[in-house]
Write a protein that holds these residues in place. Structure first.
Motif, PDB file in Angstrom:
ATOM      1  N   UNK A  97       0.751  13.702  66.376  1.00  0.00           N
ATOM      2  CA  UNK A  97       2.017  12.972  66.243  1.00  0.00           C
ATOM      3  C   UNK A  97       2.560  13.090  64.822  1.00  0.00           C
ATOM      4  N   UNK A  98       1.674  12.967  63.813  1.00  0.00           N
ATOM      5  CA  UNK A  98       2.128  13.117  62.423  1.00  0.00           C
ATOM      6  C   UNK A  98       2.671  14.520  62.183  1.00  0.00           C
ATOM      7  N   UNK A  99       2.028  15.531  62.751  1.00  0.00           N
ATOM      8  CA  UNK A  99       2.535  16.905  62.616  1.00  0.00           C
ATOM      9  C   UNK A  99       3.877  17.080  63.310  1.00  0.00           C
ATOM     10  N   UNK A 100       4.067  16.403  64.432  1.00  0.00           N
ATOM     11  CA  UNK A 100       5.333  16.522  65.160  1.00  0.00           C
ATOM     12  C   UNK A 100       6.505  15.985  64.341  1.00  0.00           C
ATOM     13  N   UNK A 101       6.216  15.023  63.469  1.00  0.00           N
ATOM     14  CA  UNK A 101       7.269  14.477  62.614  1.00  0.00           C
ATOM     15  C   UNK A 101       7.288  15.137  61.236  1.00  0.00           C
ATOM     16  N   UNK A 102       6.616  16.286  61.118  1.00  0.00           N
ATOM     17  CA  UNK A 102       6.660  17.056  59.886  1.00  0.00           C
ATOM     18  C   UNK A 102       5.921  16.424  58.735  1.00  0.00           C
ATOM     19  N   UNK A 103       4.965  15.551  59.019  1.00  0.00           N
ATOM     20  CA  UNK A 103       4.224  14.862  57.964  1.00  0.00           C
ATOM     21  C   UNK A 103       2.858  15.512  57.776  1.00  0.00           C
ATOM     22  N   UNK A 104       2.866  16.778  57.393  1.00  0.00           N
ATOM     23  CA  UNK A 104       1.627  17.525  57.223  1.00  0.00           C
ATOM     24  C   UNK A 104       0.644  16.855  56.284  1.00  0.00           C
ATOM     25  N   UNK A 105       1.154  16.282  55.191  1.00  0.00           N
ATOM     26  CA  UNK A 105       0.269  15.622  54.225  1.00  0.00           C
ATOM     27  C   UNK A 105      -0.393  14.395  54.835  1.00  0.00           C
ATOM     28  N   UNK A 106       0.313  13.673  55.670  1.00  0.00           N
ATOM     29  CA  UNK A 106      -0.259  12.499  56.328  1.00  0.00           C
ATOM     30  C   UNK A 106      -1.180  12.914  57.474  1.00  0.00           C
ATOM     31  N   UNK A 107      -0.910  14.064  58.067  1.00  0.00           N
ATOM     32  CA  UNK A 107      -1.701  14.526  59.207  1.00  0.00           C
ATOM     33  C   UNK A 107      -3.050  15.099  58.783  1.00  0.00           C
ATOM     34  N   UNK A 108      -3.126  15.622  57.570  1.00  0.00           N
ATOM     35  CA  UNK A 108      -4.348  16.293  57.124  1.00  0.00           C
ATOM     36  C   UNK A 108      -5.583  15.397  57.169  1.00  0.00           C
ATOM     37  N   UNK A 109      -5.548  14.172  56.597  1.00  0.00           N
ATOM     38  CA  UNK A 109      -6.755  13.330  56.667  1.00  0.00           C
ATOM     39  C   UNK A 109      -7.181  13.022  58.103  1.00  0.00           C
ATOM     40  N   UNK A 110      -6.194  12.835  58.994  1.00  0.00           N
ATOM     41  CA  UNK A 110      -6.530  12.562  60.393  1.00  0.00           C
ATOM     42  C   UNK A 110      -7.152  13.796  61.055  1.00  0.00           C
ATOM     43  N   UNK A 140      -2.547  24.609  63.439  1.00  0.00           N
ATOM     44  CA  UNK A 140      -1.946  25.748  62.749  1.00  0.00           C
ATOM     45  C   UNK A 140      -0.567  26.068  63.315  1.00  0.00           C
ATOM     46  N   UNK A 141      -0.436  25.976  64.638  1.00  0.00           N
ATOM     47  CA  UNK A 141       0.865  26.284  65.251  1.00  0.00           C
ATOM     48  C   UNK A 141       1.868  25.170  64.994  1.00  0.00           C
ATOM     49  N   UNK A 142       1.398  23.936  64.953  1.00  0.00           N
ATOM     50  CA  UNK A 142       2.176  22.775  64.524  1.00  0.00           C
ATOM     51  C   UNK A 142       3.514  22.524  65.188  1.00  0.00           C
ATOM     52  N   UNK A 143       3.515  22.071  66.442  1.00  0.00           N
ATOM     53  CA  UNK A 143       4.757  21.677  67.100  1.00  0.00           C
ATOM     54  C   UNK A 143       5.453  20.615  66.248  1.00  0.00           C
TER      55      UNK A 143
END
Length: 195
Positions: A97-110, A140-143
């Protein structure tokens, strides 16, 4: 290894500038680029703080939980080895979900926590499990529905319509995610046939 490559590139560039007598130009570009980098970082920080704040509000209001429940049936099919109530599934959902909203930095720890939980689930093996490989392919593909970082960079660069990138990004990441999952499944079934 990558550190050695960067040092080598830096030394080669400096050596080339010294031989050609363009060290003054290199110094000017270094300082102007550093200034631009700081300005871009401040712009990105403000956008990320905004979206991370919205994610926190979504989490507190229960919207994030509802989104997780919405995607849970799909994730169960993508990750059939992971029990639905296992902590790994929660981290996978939050990361996606974090990746879907373009929050790669927030998604990384999860994503890292999801990998740790998947490793525990596979008995602590040193070789990656099917779920770990799938999570890596999916990550990696990151929808992406809202490419916040790209929008922020476009805003900082003075783009006329910085959000024009949303449609093409959604289409491109939908294609990459579909391709990543199909390739992941293909190689998984191929490995199973060989055994």
């Amino acid at each position: 290894m990558i550190n050695l490559i960067w040092v080598a590139l830096f030394l080669i560039g400096m050596g080339y500038a010294a031989v050609n007598g363009t060290m003054d130009d290199v110094n000017k570009v270094l300082f102007s680029s550093a200034n631009d980098a700081v300005q871009i970082c401040f712009g990105l920080v403000s956008i990320l703080i905004f979206w991370l704040g919205l994610m926190k509000i979504a989490e507190k209001s229960g919207l994030l939980n509802k989104l997780s429940n919405l995607f849970k049936p799909l994730m169960k099919r993508i990750f059939p080895e992971v029990p639905p109530d296992h902590p790994a599934m929660g981290y996978i959902l939050s990361n996606t979900i974090a990746n879907m909203f373009g929050l790669g930095n927030a998604a990384t720890p999860m994503g890292i926590k999801a990998m740790e939980e998947l490793k525990k689930l596979s008995g602590g093996k040193t070789t990656p499990s099917r779920s770990m490989i799938t999570l890596l392919a999916l990550n990696t593909s990151g929808l992406t529905l809202v490419p916040t970082t790209v929008i922020a960079i476009r805003m900082q660069s003075g783009a006329h319509s910085p959000t024009d990138i949303v449609g093409p990004t959604l289409l491109a990441t939908l294609c990459t995610t579909t391709a990543a999952l199909l390739i992941d499944r293909y190689f998984h079934h191929r490995r199973r046939r060989k055994k």
